[in-house]
Design a protein around this motif. Structure first.
Motif, short mmCIF file in Angstrom:
data_model
loop_
_atom_site.label_atom_id
_atom_site.label_comp_id
_atom_site.label_asym_id
_atom_site.label_seq_id
_atom_site.Cartn_x
_atom_site.Cartn_y
_atom_site.Cartn_z
N MET A 2 0.84 -1.18 0.00
CA MET A 2 0.00 0.00 0.00
C MET A 2 0.89 1.24 0.00
O MET A 2 1.88 1.31 0.70
CB MET A 2 -0.90 0.00 1.23
N SER A 3 0.53 2.23 -0.80
CA SER A 3 1.25 3.50 -0.85
C SER A 3 0.42 4.60 -0.20
O SER A 3 -0.80 4.60 -0.27
CB SER A 3 1.53 3.90 -2.29
N VAL A 4 1.13 5.52 0.41
CA VAL A 4 0.48 6.69 0.99
C VAL A 4 1.13 7.91 0.36
O VAL A 4 2.36 8.03 0.32
CB VAL A 4 0.65 6.73 2.53
N ALA A 5 0.30 8.83 -0.14
CA ALA A 5 0.81 10.06 -0.74
C ALA A 5 0.38 11.24 0.11
O ALA A 5 -0.66 11.20 0.78
CB ALA A 5 0.28 10.22 -2.16
N LYS A 6 1.19 12.27 0.08
CA LYS A 6 0.89 13.49 0.81
C LYS A 6 0.97 14.65 -0.16
O LYS A 6 1.76 14.65 -1.10
CB LYS A 6 1.88 13.68 1.96
N VAL A 7 0.16 15.68 0.07
CA VAL A 7 0.16 16.88 -0.76
C VAL A 7 0.54 18.06 0.13
O VAL A 7 -0.04 18.25 1.20
CB VAL A 7 -1.22 17.12 -1.41
N ILE A 8 1.51 18.84 -0.34
CA ILE A 8 1.87 20.09 0.35
C ILE A 8 1.67 21.24 -0.63
O ILE A 8 1.70 21.05 -1.85
CB ILE A 8 3.32 20.07 0.88
N GLU A 9 1.44 22.41 -0.10
CA GLU A 9 1.23 23.59 -0.94
C GLU A 9 2.39 24.55 -0.72
O GLU A 9 2.83 24.78 0.40
CB GLU A 9 -0.10 24.25 -0.59
N LEU A 10 2.88 25.12 -1.83
CA LEU A 10 3.94 26.10 -1.73
C LEU A 10 3.72 27.20 -2.74
O LEU A 10 3.03 27.02 -3.73
CB LEU A 10 5.32 25.46 -1.88
N THR A 11 4.32 28.35 -2.47
CA THR A 11 4.26 29.50 -3.37
C THR A 11 5.67 29.81 -3.82
O THR A 11 6.61 29.81 -3.02
CB THR A 11 3.67 30.73 -2.65
N ALA A 31 12.47 19.82 -3.81
CA ALA A 31 13.15 18.53 -3.88
C ALA A 31 14.40 18.47 -3.02
O ALA A 31 14.90 17.38 -2.74
CB ALA A 31 13.50 18.22 -5.34
N GLU A 32 14.90 19.61 -2.56
CA GLU A 32 16.05 19.61 -1.66
C GLU A 32 15.71 18.98 -0.30
O GLU A 32 16.58 18.42 0.35
CB GLU A 32 16.56 21.04 -1.44
N SER A 33 14.45 19.07 0.09
CA SER A 33 14.07 18.51 1.39
C SER A 33 12.95 17.47 1.32
O SER A 33 12.74 16.74 2.28
CB SER A 33 13.64 19.64 2.34
N VAL A 34 12.25 17.38 0.21
CA VAL A 34 11.16 16.42 0.06
C VAL A 34 11.56 15.39 -1.00
O VAL A 34 11.93 15.75 -2.11
CB VAL A 34 9.84 17.12 -0.37
N LYS A 35 11.50 14.13 -0.65
CA LYS A 35 11.85 13.04 -1.57
C LYS A 35 10.59 12.41 -2.13
O LYS A 35 9.50 12.57 -1.62
CB LYS A 35 12.69 11.99 -0.85
N ASN A 36 10.75 11.68 -3.22
CA ASN A 36 9.68 10.91 -3.87
C ASN A 36 8.57 11.79 -4.43
O ASN A 36 7.40 11.42 -4.39
CB ASN A 36 9.10 9.87 -2.90
N ILE A 37 8.92 12.97 -4.96
CA ILE A 37 7.91 13.83 -5.58
C ILE A 37 7.36 13.14 -6.81
O ILE A 37 8.11 12.66 -7.66
CB ILE A 37 8.50 15.21 -5.94
N GLN A 38 6.04 13.08 -6.90
CA GLN A 38 5.36 12.41 -8.01
C GLN A 38 4.80 13.38 -9.03
O GLN A 38 4.60 13.03 -10.19
CB GLN A 38 4.23 11.53 -7.47
N ASN A 91 1.09 29.21 -7.07
CA ASN A 91 0.85 28.33 -5.94
C ASN A 91 0.85 26.92 -6.49
O ASN A 91 0.11 26.63 -7.44
CB ASN A 91 -0.48 28.62 -5.25
N LEU A 92 1.67 26.05 -5.92
CA LEU A 92 1.77 24.67 -6.37
C LEU A 92 1.27 23.73 -5.28
O LEU A 92 1.51 23.97 -4.09
CB LEU A 92 3.24 24.30 -6.64
N LYS A 93 0.60 22.68 -5.69
CA LYS A 93 0.27 21.58 -4.80
C LYS A 93 1.15 20.41 -5.25
O LYS A 93 1.00 19.90 -6.35
CB LYS A 93 -1.21 21.22 -4.88
N VAL A 94 2.10 20.06 -4.40
CA VAL A 94 3.10 19.04 -4.72
C VAL A 94 2.73 17.73 -4.03
O VAL A 94 2.48 17.71 -2.84
CB VAL A 94 4.51 19.51 -4.27
N THR A 95 2.71 16.64 -4.82
CA THR A 95 2.38 15.32 -4.30
C THR A 95 3.65 14.49 -4.20
O THR A 95 4.45 14.44 -5.13
CB THR A 95 1.39 14.61 -5.23
N PHE A 96 3.82 13.82 -3.04
CA PHE A 96 4.95 12.90 -2.90
C PHE A 96 4.51 11.66 -2.13
O PHE A 96 3.54 11.70 -1.37
CB PHE A 96 6.14 13.58 -2.21
N VAL A 97 5.21 10.57 -2.37
CA VAL A 97 4.89 9.30 -1.72
C VAL A 97 5.65 9.23 -0.41
O VAL A 97 6.84 9.48 -0.35
CB VAL A 97 5.26 8.11 -2.63
N VAL A 98 4.93 8.87 0.65
CA VAL A 98 5.51 8.71 1.97
C VAL A 98 6.02 7.28 2.10
O VAL A 98 5.30 6.33 1.81
CB VAL A 98 4.45 9.00 3.07
#
Length: 67
Positions: A1-10, A29-36, A59-66
């Motif tokens: 099972m995969s879990v994804a998280k979304v963060i928002e940045l400007t 990407a310097e601090s968040v890995k597995n950006i999808q 404004n970006l909504k970035v998705t990455f796998v936890v």
């Protein structure tokens, strides 16, 4: 099972939207890995007194796998 998280940045650029997105994702990407992927949620421009565009902001909504 995969879990994804979304963060928002400007992020911003004086060059254009694409540059703002690229630089924002690179910095993220310097601090968040597995950006999808990312969604451009909102676009704004900052103008000077003559109405010329000085800066593009997105404004970006970035998705990455936890893991």
């Amino acid at each position: 099972m995969s879990v994804a998280k979304v963060i928002e940045l400007t992020t911003s650029s004086s060059t254009g939207i694409e540059d703002a997105v690229k630089s924002g994702l690179a910095k993220c990407a310097e601090s968040v890995k597995n950006i999808q992927g990312a969604w451009v949620n909102e676009i704004k421009v900052v103008t000077d007194e003559n109405g010329n565009i000085r800066e593009w902001r997105v404004n970006l909504k970035v998705t990455f796998v936890v893991k």
